[in-house]
Write a protein that holds these residues in place. Structure first.
Motif, short mmCIF file in Angstrom:
data_model
loop_
_atom_site.label_atom_id
_atom_site.label_comp_id
_atom_site.label_asym_id
_atom_site.label_seq_id
_atom_site.Cartn_x
_atom_site.Cartn_y
_atom_site.Cartn_z
N ALA A 192 0.83 -1.21 0.00
CA ALA A 192 0.00 0.00 0.00
C ALA A 192 0.87 1.25 0.00
O ALA A 192 0.51 2.28 -0.61
CB ALA A 192 -0.93 -0.01 1.22
N MET A 193 2.02 1.19 0.68
CA MET A 193 2.92 2.33 0.71
C MET A 193 3.45 2.65 -0.68
O MET A 193 3.45 3.81 -1.11
CB MET A 193 4.10 2.05 1.66
CG MET A 193 5.14 3.14 1.70
SD MET A 193 6.65 2.64 2.57
CE MET A 193 7.31 1.41 1.43
N PHE A 194 3.90 1.64 -1.41
CA PHE A 194 4.40 1.86 -2.77
C PHE A 194 3.28 2.36 -3.69
O PHE A 194 3.51 3.22 -4.55
CB PHE A 194 5.00 0.58 -3.33
CG PHE A 194 6.41 0.32 -2.88
CD1 PHE A 194 7.47 1.07 -3.40
CD2 PHE A 194 6.69 -0.64 -1.92
CE1 PHE A 194 8.77 0.85 -2.98
CE2 PHE A 194 7.99 -0.87 -1.49
CZ PHE A 194 9.03 -0.12 -2.02
N SER A 195 2.10 1.86 -3.50
CA SER A 195 0.96 2.32 -4.29
C SER A 195 0.67 3.79 -4.02
O SER A 195 0.37 4.56 -4.94
CB SER A 195 -0.27 1.47 -3.94
OG SER A 195 -1.41 1.95 -4.62
N LEU A 196 0.80 4.19 -2.76
CA LEU A 196 0.58 5.58 -2.40
C LEU A 196 1.64 6.49 -3.02
O LEU A 196 1.32 7.56 -3.55
CB LEU A 196 0.61 5.72 -0.87
CG LEU A 196 0.29 7.10 -0.29
CD1 LEU A 196 -1.16 7.47 -0.57
CD2 LEU A 196 0.57 7.12 1.21
N ILE A 197 2.90 6.06 -2.98
CA ILE A 197 4.00 6.86 -3.54
C ILE A 197 3.79 7.08 -5.03
O ILE A 197 3.82 8.22 -5.52
CB ILE A 197 5.35 6.17 -3.28
CG1 ILE A 197 5.70 6.20 -1.79
CG2 ILE A 197 6.46 6.84 -4.09
CD1 ILE A 197 6.92 5.37 -1.43
N VAL A 198 3.58 5.99 -5.77
CA VAL A 198 3.45 6.09 -7.23
C VAL A 198 2.15 6.77 -7.62
O VAL A 198 2.12 7.64 -8.51
CB VAL A 198 3.54 4.69 -7.87
CG1 VAL A 198 3.32 4.79 -9.38
CG2 VAL A 198 4.88 4.05 -7.57
N GLY A 199 1.07 6.40 -6.93
CA GLY A 199 -0.22 6.97 -7.26
C GLY A 199 -0.28 8.47 -7.06
O GLY A 199 -0.81 9.21 -7.90
N HIS A 200 0.30 8.94 -5.97
CA HIS A 200 0.27 10.38 -5.72
C HIS A 200 1.20 11.13 -6.66
O HIS A 200 0.90 12.24 -7.10
CB HIS A 200 0.67 10.66 -4.27
CG HIS A 200 0.66 12.13 -3.94
ND1 HIS A 200 1.77 12.78 -3.46
CD2 HIS A 200 -0.30 13.07 -4.04
CE1 HIS A 200 1.48 14.06 -3.29
NE2 HIS A 200 0.24 14.26 -3.62
N ALA A 201 2.33 10.51 -7.00
CA ALA A 201 3.29 11.18 -7.89
C ALA A 201 2.71 11.38 -9.28
O ALA A 201 2.99 12.39 -9.94
CB ALA A 201 4.57 10.34 -7.98
N LEU A 202 1.92 10.44 -9.75
CA LEU A 202 1.39 10.49 -11.10
C LEU A 202 -0.05 11.00 -11.15
O LEU A 202 -0.68 10.98 -12.21
CB LEU A 202 1.46 9.09 -11.73
CG LEU A 202 2.87 8.48 -11.81
CD1 LEU A 202 2.81 7.10 -12.44
CD2 LEU A 202 3.82 9.39 -12.58
N GLY A 203 -0.57 11.43 -10.00
CA GLY A 203 -1.91 11.98 -9.99
C GLY A 203 -3.01 10.95 -10.02
O GLY A 203 -4.17 11.26 -10.29
N LEU A 204 -2.67 9.69 -9.74
CA LEU A 204 -3.67 8.63 -9.75
C LEU A 204 -4.48 8.59 -8.46
O LEU A 204 -5.57 8.03 -8.41
CB LEU A 204 -2.98 7.27 -9.96
CG LEU A 204 -2.12 7.16 -11.23
CD1 LEU A 204 -1.44 5.80 -11.27
CD2 LEU A 204 -2.98 7.38 -12.47
N LYS A 205 -3.90 9.16 -7.40
CA LYS A 205 -4.58 9.24 -6.12
C LYS A 205 -4.51 10.67 -5.61
O LYS A 205 -3.48 11.32 -5.69
CB LYS A 205 -3.95 8.30 -5.10
CG LYS A 205 -4.11 6.82 -5.43
CD LYS A 205 -3.56 5.95 -4.31
CE LYS A 205 -3.77 4.48 -4.61
NZ LYS A 205 -3.26 3.61 -3.52
N GLU A 206 -5.62 11.14 -5.07
CA GLU A 206 -5.65 12.50 -4.54
C GLU A 206 -5.36 12.47 -3.05
O GLU A 206 -5.99 11.72 -2.30
CB GLU A 206 -7.02 13.13 -4.79
CG GLU A 206 -7.09 14.59 -4.34
CD GLU A 206 -8.42 15.21 -4.68
OE1 GLU A 206 -8.75 16.26 -4.11
OE2 GLU A 206 -9.14 14.64 -5.52
N VAL A 207 -4.39 13.30 -2.63
CA VAL A 207 -4.06 13.41 -1.22
C VAL A 207 -4.35 14.84 -0.79
O VAL A 207 -3.82 15.79 -1.37
CB VAL A 207 -2.58 13.06 -0.95
CG1 VAL A 207 -2.25 13.22 0.54
CG2 VAL A 207 -2.30 11.63 -1.41
N ALA A 208 -5.17 15.02 0.19
CA ALA A 208 -5.57 16.36 0.63
C ALA A 208 -4.37 17.21 0.99
O ALA A 208 -3.49 16.78 1.72
CB ALA A 208 -6.51 16.24 1.84
N GLY A 209 -4.35 18.43 0.46
CA GLY A 209 -3.32 19.39 0.83
C GLY A 209 -2.04 19.29 0.04
O GLY A 209 -1.15 20.12 0.20
#
Length: 498
Positions: free
Chosen positions: A249-266
């Motif tokens: 899940a950590m790697f998914s969060l890193i890649v997803g947020h970097a490429l705009g696949l996941k939205e992280v508040a702020g």
């Protein structure tokens, strides 16, 4: 103070850091393509080169038996690693995540992979145009290849001043600042008395090293850096093992947020990109022009060997040590992204304590203390090499050393945001100047790499002397002679003023 911080970090850094990321990525891709991705292709040679003993060869390729062999490739590697592995890895990475989000880690990785080619080129060039002091020790860096390779004296002067100020003063203040933050968090004491004690201890230890010359600096860094970095990596791996279920899940969060696949508040993709580049450059320094100053100190048989060693240094710093910090932070308590009021070292301490217990914060303080201290002396040496570009006066060097000690002391009490903002400003400025210089000089590194590869294909240990590339001008060393044969001060001075 707040207005000064806002101007530097908001206005000035806003301009500089709109330009720098694209220059870093562009230069890395350009050199990667021209060298056929030497930073990946010759990975085995990197490990072979870093363990090679100092070697001086004559024009026939025979090793010269001399007591003036200078520093080994590994010693120069640890000097550059000393400036790289420290606050940027522990406090800087945590700061990048808290402000730019987990995607910043991804962009730090990309900068390391792409920047390996840039590190190879700039350090190879530093070896070509290095100089030698009366004691037989080598020194050099971007100021030297700008002057001798391009004839860009004004650029060289600006760069040398910027690096001397940045590494001698600003970055050392940052290191002390982070040590104080870590010690204060570990002891739950933010008093001026504690800050004074830390400042006196760091300044005293620094004085005993920097007044002892390059040999003492190398001796200190080759002991401190591998041991403390190794201890930190082991602790990080323990955290990963304890939280192994959360790693995917950590790697998914890193890649997803970097490429705009996941939205992280702020925290947005743009923030992740910019902060990943900022902290990545501060940490691994690829393209910034600092590591070449350490690369020039090595006694190797071919310039390419030290270029490979410094490319390996980028991987060691970012892909290994910085990743450990990222894993500790992201596997710890949830972080509120997009806020700059969370300080780096404290965040890493809190995350580590959450994973392995409160003792983890104290261990991290111990490790950070020594890594940051090694960065202080590593930074000092890089700055010293650029002071030597201007003069070899012992009086000037003594004054400069006391100035370094003053900023080490000041860092314990200075404003954290302003010090980090100044560091970003100077790092960006140096990167712009250095990249503008190494792009037209890149062809020299390409020729040297071709020369190196041809000898490797013949099954011989690559050696180089300047007659192999007669078109190179203003090369002081690489004549195949015993380094005990010195050039006169006048000869060396005329080369600097070319």
């Amino acid at each position: 103070m707040e207005q000064a911080t806002e101007f530097v970090d908001g206005t000035l850094n806003g301009i500089i850091w709109t330009i720098v990321p694209w220059l870093l990525v562009g230069a890395g891709l350009y050199f990667g393509l021209r060298t056929l991705f030497v930073q990946v292709r010759l990975l085995p040679d990197m490990f072979r080169s870093v363990t090679e003993k100092p070697k001086v060869v004559d024009k026939k390729g025979h090793e010269v038996d001399t007591e003036h062999k200078g520093l080994s490739a590994f010693q120069s590697f640890t000097i550059s690693a000393a400036s790289r592995v420290g606050t940027g890895n522990i406090a800087g990475v945590a700061l990048a995540i808290s402000v730019g989000g987990p995607g910043a880690v991804f962009w730090m990785w990309i900068l390391a992979l792409v920047g390996g080619a840039t590190a190879f080129v700039e350090s190879t060039l530093a070896q070509v145009w290095k100089s030698r002091d009366p004691d037989g020790h080598y020194f050099g860096g971007p100021a030297f290849y700008m002057t001798r390779g391009l004839g860009w004296k004004p650029f060289a002067v600006i760069f040398a001043v910027a690096l001397s100020f940045t590494y001698g003063f600003v970055y050392n203040a940052i290191q002390t600042n982070s040590i104080v933050e870590a010690v204060s968090g570990s002891l739950d004491d933010d008093s001026n008395t504690l800050k004074l004690i830390v400042a006196v201890v760091i300044a005293g230890l620094t004085a005993t090293i920097i007044f002892g010359g390059v040999t003492r600096i190398a001796s200190a860094t080759q002991l401190i850096v591998p041991f403390m970095a190794g201890a930190y990596i082991i602790i990080g791996l323990i955290v990963v093992v304890l939280n192994i279920d959360e790693v995917p899940a950590m790697f998914s969060l890193i890649v997803g947020h970097a490429l705009g696949l996941k939205e992280v508040a702020g925290a947005t993709v743009g923030m992740a990109f910019v902060w990943g580049m900022r902290r990545g450059l501060f940490s691994n320094e690829a393209g910034q022009g600092s590591a070449p100053n350490a690369a020039a100190t090595a006694t190797v048989s071919h310039p390419v060997k030290q270029g490979l060693v410094q490319a390996l240094g980028v991987y060691f710093d970012t892909l290994l040590v910085c990743s450990i910090t990222a894993f500790i932070v992201l596997l710890g308590p949830a972080v509120t992204y997009g806020r700059e009021d969370i300080q780096g070292a404290a965040l890493t301490q809190a995350a580590l304590a959450d994973s392995i217990g409160s003792w983890g914060a104290h261990v991290l303080t111990f490790i950070l203390f020594f890594l940051a201290f090694s960065s202080v002396i590593g930074n000092y040496y890089l700055a010293q090499a650029n002071i030597e570009y201007f003069t070899e006066s012992k009086t000037v060097m003594t004054i400069f050393r006391f100035g370094v000690l003053g900023f080490v002391f000041f860092g314990a009490f200075g404003s954290v945001p302003l010090v980090w903002a100044l560091g970003d400003t100077m790092a960006g400025t140096m990167a712009i100047i250095n990249i503008i210089a190494i792009v037209p000089l890149g062809g020299v590194a390409i020729k040297l790499l071709k020369n190196y590869n041809e000898q490797r294909r013949q099954g011989v240990d690559p050696v180089f002397y300047r007659d192999m590339l007669p078109e190179l001008k203003n090369v002081e060393v690489w004549d195949g002679s015993d380094p005990a044969a010195r050039r006169t001060w006048q000869d060396r001075r005329s080369l600097r003023e070319f």
